[in-house]
Design an enzyme around this catalytic site. Sequence first.
Site, PDB file in Angstrom:
ATOM      1  N   GLN A 131       0.830  -1.209   0.000  1.00  0.00           N
ATOM      2  CA  GLN A 131       0.000   0.000   0.000  1.00  0.00           C
ATOM      3  C   GLN A 131       0.864   1.259   0.000  1.00  0.00           C
ATOM      4  OE1 GLN A 131      -2.213   1.754   3.367  1.00  0.00           O
ATOM      5  NE2 GLN A 131      -4.070   1.202   2.246  1.00  0.00           N
ATOM      6  N   CYS A 162      -6.607   7.113   5.002  1.00  0.00           N
ATOM      7  CA  CYS A 162      -5.933   7.424   6.274  1.00  0.00           C
ATOM      8  C   CYS A 162      -6.300   8.828   6.760  1.00  0.00           C
ATOM      9  CB  CYS A 162      -4.414   7.301   6.108  1.00  0.00           C
ATOM     10  SG  CYS A 162      -3.560   7.718   7.650  1.00  0.00           S
ATOM     11  N   LYS A 204      -8.121   1.894  -1.493  1.00  0.00           N
ATOM     12  CA  LYS A 204      -8.820   1.725  -0.209  1.00  0.00           C
ATOM     13  C   LYS A 204      -9.372   3.082   0.219  1.00  0.00           C
ATOM     14  CE  LYS A 204      -8.239  -0.357   4.392  1.00  0.00           C
ATOM     15  NZ  LYS A 204      -8.010   0.689   5.389  1.00  0.00           N
ATOM     16  N   ASN A 248     -14.877  -3.595   4.566  1.00  0.00           N
ATOM     17  CA  ASN A 248     -14.007  -3.490   5.753  1.00  0.00           C
ATOM     18  C   ASN A 248     -14.685  -2.641   6.838  1.00  0.00           C
ATOM     19  OD1 ASN A 248     -11.405  -1.327   6.662  1.00  0.00           O
ATOM     20  ND2 ASN A 248     -11.455  -3.438   7.341  1.00  0.00           N
ATOM     21  N   GLY A 249     -14.463  -3.086   8.081  1.00  0.00           N
ATOM     22  CA  GLY A 249     -14.929  -2.325   9.230  1.00  0.00           C
ATOM     23  C   GLY A 249     -15.790  -3.149  10.157  1.00  0.00           C
ATOM     24  N   ASP A 250     -15.275  -3.329  11.394  1.00  0.00           N
ATOM     25  CA  ASP A 250     -16.048  -3.953  12.480  1.00  0.00           C
ATOM     26  C   ASP A 250     -16.289  -5.450  12.347  1.00  0.00           C
ATOM     27  OD1 ASP A 250     -16.117  -1.517  13.647  1.00  0.00           O
ATOM     28  OD2 ASP A 250     -18.236  -1.109  13.242  1.00  0.00           O
ATOM     29  N   GLY A 272      -9.207  -5.996  10.238  1.00  0.00           N
ATOM     30  CA  GLY A 272      -8.120  -5.204  10.802  1.00  0.00           C
ATOM     31  C   GLY A 272      -7.867  -5.551  12.253  1.00  0.00           C
ATOM     32  N   ARG A 273      -8.399  -4.715  13.154  1.00  0.00           N
ATOM     33  CA  ARG A 273      -8.048  -4.821  14.575  1.00  0.00           C
ATOM     34  C   ARG A 273      -8.364  -6.159  15.226  1.00  0.00           C
ATOM     35  NH1 ARG A 273     -11.218   0.519  15.768  1.00  0.00           N
ATOM     36  NH2 ARG A 273     -12.373  -0.469  14.068  1.00  0.00           N
TER      37      ARG A 273
END
Length: 347
Positions: A88, A118, A157, A218-220, A242-243
């Site tokens: 990336q 970002c 992204k 993406n997300g959660d 991700g996290r």
Amino acid sequence: MDGKKLIAKRKAMGDGRFVFNMIDVIQGKALLAPLAGITNLPFRLIAREFGCRFCFTEMISANGLIRESSKTIEYLKTCPEDQPLGAQIFGADPALMAEAAKFVAGHHSDLIDINMGCPVRKVVKTGAGAMLMKDPLLAGKIIAAVVNAVDIPVTVKIRSGWSPESINAVEMGRIAEDAGAAAIIVHGRTADQGFSGHADWGVIAQVKRAVKIPVIGNGDIREPADALSMRSETGCDAVMVGRAALGNPWLFRGIDQLFNGVSGRYHPSLHERQTLIEKHWEMETQIYGRRIAGRTFRKHLLWYTKGLTGSGRFREKVGRMTDSREILSELDRYFEALAKSQTELMT
Ligand SMILES: Cc1cc2nc3c(=O)[nH]c(=O)nc-3n(C[C@H](O)[C@H](O)[C@H](O)COP(=O)(O)O)c2cc1C
């Protein structure tokens, strides 16, 4: 969108890297998100071991690549087992991004992803990252310049928008498609949300309906069931985690199983967890050296032990230690005590 750009032509470049069709590789899979300071080579190899099918480097400054700064180039470190790999890059100048992309394509990456999500001040103040959500025209020029500069697939992204008042992921998705992107990754938060609040999966669904190229949601995603829900609610082609992968690479196995109709166990035993921690640390040490690994591995130790009985006390102790051998012995003692209390509970 012609299918040409979807096919990587690495074979023609003769370096033996992965030759792939984007949709074949990602369809119905879980991908590891780019995470600054985290998704380095050892972390990616661990994620792959547990079923992650596609990984990304952390975001890399186009400027740094052009200057051939050794620290920046270090982010491209990879190996044959680390395939397929997306690198990336971020930047705000089309010509410079094209140059950086060429550099990356010559350094064993299978795909280039452009960061347009970002929200960190240091990045947006240069016009890069999520700031490009505010300038779709420039975003399109950057994507086209990068696509034309390399013969590997290019993805983008994005966020859902800059703010709730300016949601424009659909417009950005169309721009990316027209500029020749091979896929679009949508993080369903606005840039001004940072990483708080909830990701809006509805925006991912809207982008999916608006474009023909693959969409990665993406997300959660915290549990395998979330991945399944995201896929059915949005129609996305692949999901990105991700996290939730921090200290929990087993999550990829769980998602993989669920996507294949199996809802089996994915939580590791204590022994599996300890073995993986030690292996991960060893890989960090081998690749980056004892001194750097001693510093950078601490956060993984905390993530791997989060939620375990007495982990607070363990972290406190380890936090005061500097010698890695001492930390490993403490880890051993901690897991031994955990195993003992588990046995006592069962008897
Ligand atoms: C510590 C951290 C570092 C991140 N670094 C990057 C990055 O380098 N590039 C990027 O596109 N997104 C980055 N992100 C965003 C993630 O890729 C992802 O979009 C976000 O965390 C939402 O997914 P999640 O809810 O599964 O964590 C970062 C997020 C975090 C928390």
